[in-house]
Design an enzyme around this catalytic site. Structure first.
Site, mmCIF file in Angstrom:
data_model
loop_
_atom_site.group_PDB
_atom_site.id
_atom_site.type_symbol
_atom_site.label_atom_id
_atom_site.label_comp_id
_atom_site.label_asym_id
_atom_site.label_seq_id
_atom_site.Cartn_x
_atom_site.Cartn_y
_atom_site.Cartn_z
ATOM 1 N N GLU A 1 19.061 112.849 32.940
ATOM 2 C CA GLU A 1 19.267 111.765 33.758
ATOM 3 C C GLU A 1 20.474 111.108 33.191
ATOM 4 O O GLU A 1 21.208 111.424 32.174
ATOM 5 C CB GLU A 1 18.035 110.574 33.626
ATOM 6 C CG GLU A 1 17.714 110.304 32.150
ATOM 7 C CD GLU A 1 18.723 109.943 31.084
ATOM 8 O OE1 GLU A 1 19.350 109.136 31.180
ATOM 9 O OE2 GLU A 1 18.550 110.556 30.015
ATOM 10 N N GLU B 1 20.868 113.258 29.593
ATOM 11 C CA GLU B 1 21.682 114.547 30.454
ATOM 12 C C GLU B 1 20.701 115.469 30.738
ATOM 13 O O GLU B 1 20.977 116.427 31.274
ATOM 14 C CB GLU B 1 23.067 114.904 29.949
ATOM 15 C CG GLU B 1 23.873 113.686 29.694
ATOM 16 C CD GLU B 1 25.149 114.212 28.977
ATOM 17 O OE1 GLU B 1 25.479 115.387 28.881
ATOM 18 O OE2 GLU B 1 26.313 113.492 28.720
#
Length: 351
Positions: free
Chosen positions: A176, A318
């Protein structure tokens, strides 16, 4: 490639992986490799888990993919982030240019990377490598009003499910990006576990101690404002982000498809927390990549019964932890499939 934009956002019924007969056969296969029993430690547990997920004593890793979901958060108006909101779209650009840590780690481990705009407060236009599933230009400020409408939450979950349906493989990692999303994740943790807000909040992108205190107070005040919100999907809509809701929908569909789920750090785990409150059996399919250095992640893992593979003091997000855990998933499957048995190698067993 044309991908479906949404799928019905019903909560799927996820079957537990428990199978006594298969579990016994997997244990026999693992114990009869040329090694002392248990000597490969967590890799043995992981091989056993993946075998149960795939319903076979010869599991395989096929076309692993990591999906990075990006979204913005209205709660940044409360001063809860060390970085401005523009960093969300700027980091999405970095992903698309191949310059982020997740790009490096995914490529290094032969993993497909897909970047999804779930609700960034920026118009990217058509872009190679970017999947546009934007629900809105960021959520609303949950310190004042619910972050999203029930309809938006449903739409986000359905979009996540549809993205999973378009994947060809059987392993999916989650990542994310979203300035303010550690605040949303901490709020979800506080509401769904009852753990005090102060124990849920951390530095996020690098807040000083007074900023962390402010973040906790914002969450406490918002929790009081929305005190009547208790059901998991209502909590998600009130405090979550579009990227978190989309991940929750994707996770539920992935488990329904009997995929292996690689769970990254604090924000990804908050999406799983919602999904697990809806369907507890989803945890059978989850490999917890690591324990984040973000304050609160360890307690969230404990609430879910998750045992992380790695402890690297990561707190980047991420999906980096998912990518770094993937070689261990390969190792677990490979030893089960390729390692000799005592009989085939003509090695004497322990008497």
């Amino acid at each position: 490639m044309n991908l479906p934009s949404t799928a019905p956002a019903v909560v799927p019924l996820i079957a537990p992986t428990a199978d006594a007969g298969l579990a016994a056969r997997l244990a026999h296969a693992i114990d009869n490799k040329t090694k002392p029993r248990g000597s490969l430690g967590v890799l043995e547990t992981l091989a056993h888990q993946i075998g149960l997920v795939q319903r076979t004593t010869a599991p395989a890793i096929e076309a692993p993919a990591i999906l990075v979901f990006a979204g913005d958060h209205g709660v940044v108006a409360e001063g809860i982030s060390a970085f401005p909101q523009d960093v969300t779209w700027q980091m999405v650009e970095n992903f698309l240019a191949g310059g982020a840590a997740i790009n490096v780690f995914a490529a290094q481990n032969g993993c497909t990377l897909q970047v999804v705009d779930a609700g960034v407060a920026h118009d990217f236009g058509p872009r190679d490598g970017l999947t546009d599933r934007k629900i809105a230009h960021g959520t609303r400020n949950f310190a004042v009003e619910p972050a999203m409408t029930p309809g938006q939450c449903t739409q986000a979950r359905g979009a996540g499910a549809a993205l999973v349906d378009a994947l060809p493989g059987n392993v999916i990692g989650f990542g994310e990006m979203g300035i303010g999303n550690t605040t949303a994740a901490a709020a979800l943790m506080h509401k769904l576990t009852g753990i005090p807000a102060a124990a849920c909040v951390g530095a996020g992108t690098g807040l000083a101690p007074d900023g962390v205190l402010r973040k906790g107070r914002v969450i406490e005040a918002a929790a009081a404002r929305h005190a009547g919100v208790t059901e998991p999907l209502d909590v998600l809509a009130t405090f979550g982000g579009f990227e978190i809701a989309m991940m929750a929908g994707a996770m539920l569909r992935a488990a329904e498809r009997r995929m292996v789920l690689l769970i990254d750090g604090f924000i990804v785990t908050s999406a799983l927390l919602v999904a697990a409150r809806l369907q507890p059996a989803i945890l059978d399919y989850c490999v917890f990549a690591h324990c984040s250095n973000e304050h609160g992640h360890r307690q969230m893992l404990e609430a879910l019964g998750g045992k992380p593979l790695l402890q690297l003091d990561l707190r980047l997000g991420e999906g980096t932890g998912s990518a770094l855990a993937l070689p261990l998933v390969h190792a677990a499957v490979n030893f089960l499939n390729r390692m000799a048995t005592f009989a085939s190698a003509q090695v004497s067993e322990k008497s």
